[in-house]
Scaffold this motif. Structure first.
Motif, mmCIF file in Angstrom:
data_model
loop_
_atom_site.group_PDB
_atom_site.id
_atom_site.type_symbol
_atom_site.label_atom_id
_atom_site.label_comp_id
_atom_site.label_asym_id
_atom_site.label_seq_id
_atom_site.Cartn_x
_atom_site.Cartn_y
_atom_site.Cartn_z
ATOM 1 N N ILE A 174 1.738 -1.747 -10.081
ATOM 2 C CA ILE A 174 1.985 -0.551 -9.275
ATOM 3 C C ILE A 174 2.683 -0.919 -7.962
ATOM 4 N N GLU A 175 2.371 -2.070 -7.388
ATOM 5 C CA GLU A 175 2.990 -2.469 -6.126
ATOM 6 C C GLU A 175 4.507 -2.599 -6.246
ATOM 7 N N ASP A 176 5.017 -2.811 -7.457
ATOM 8 C CA ASP A 176 6.463 -2.909 -7.656
ATOM 9 C C ASP A 176 7.173 -1.581 -7.410
ATOM 10 N N LEU A 177 6.410 -0.492 -7.360
ATOM 11 C CA LEU A 177 7.001 0.824 -7.112
ATOM 12 C C LEU A 177 7.014 1.201 -5.629
ATOM 13 N N LEU A 178 6.450 0.376 -4.776
ATOM 14 C CA LEU A 178 6.484 0.644 -3.337
ATOM 15 C C LEU A 178 7.920 0.512 -2.839
ATOM 16 N N PRO A 179 8.319 1.299 -1.845
ATOM 17 C CA PRO A 179 9.719 1.309 -1.411
ATOM 18 C C PRO A 179 10.299 -0.055 -1.062
ATOM 19 N N HIS A 180 9.535 -0.914 -0.433
ATOM 20 C CA HIS A 180 10.083 -2.212 -0.029
ATOM 21 C C HIS A 180 10.198 -3.200 -1.189
#
Length: 65
Positions: free
Chosen positions: A49-55
């Motif tokens: 899921i962290e791969d979908l964060l903007p940065h």
């Protein structure tokens, strides 16, 4: 400084996060990012899921510009 001689906290040339500013990270286009994330969210693994964060987000291969 502003017209009263007080510091405003931002550089005289404008905002630091302006697109194209030297050293500023490139930001995704908001609607393209949101559309891609909402399409991928139902099938995204919880551990990724962290791969979908903007940065950290990278557009999917089939994402339209």
């Amino acid at each position: 400084m502003d017209v009263r001689g007080q510091r405003t906290g931002r550089p005289a040339s404008g905002h630091r996060d302006e697109p194209g500013a030297v050293g500023a990270p490139e930001r995704p286009r908001p609607w393209a990012y949101l559309r891609d994330v909402l399409q991928r969210l139902p099938t995204q693994r919880a551990s990724q899921i962290e791969d979908l964060l903007p940065h950290r987000w990278q557009p999917a291969c089939d994402a339209a510009p």
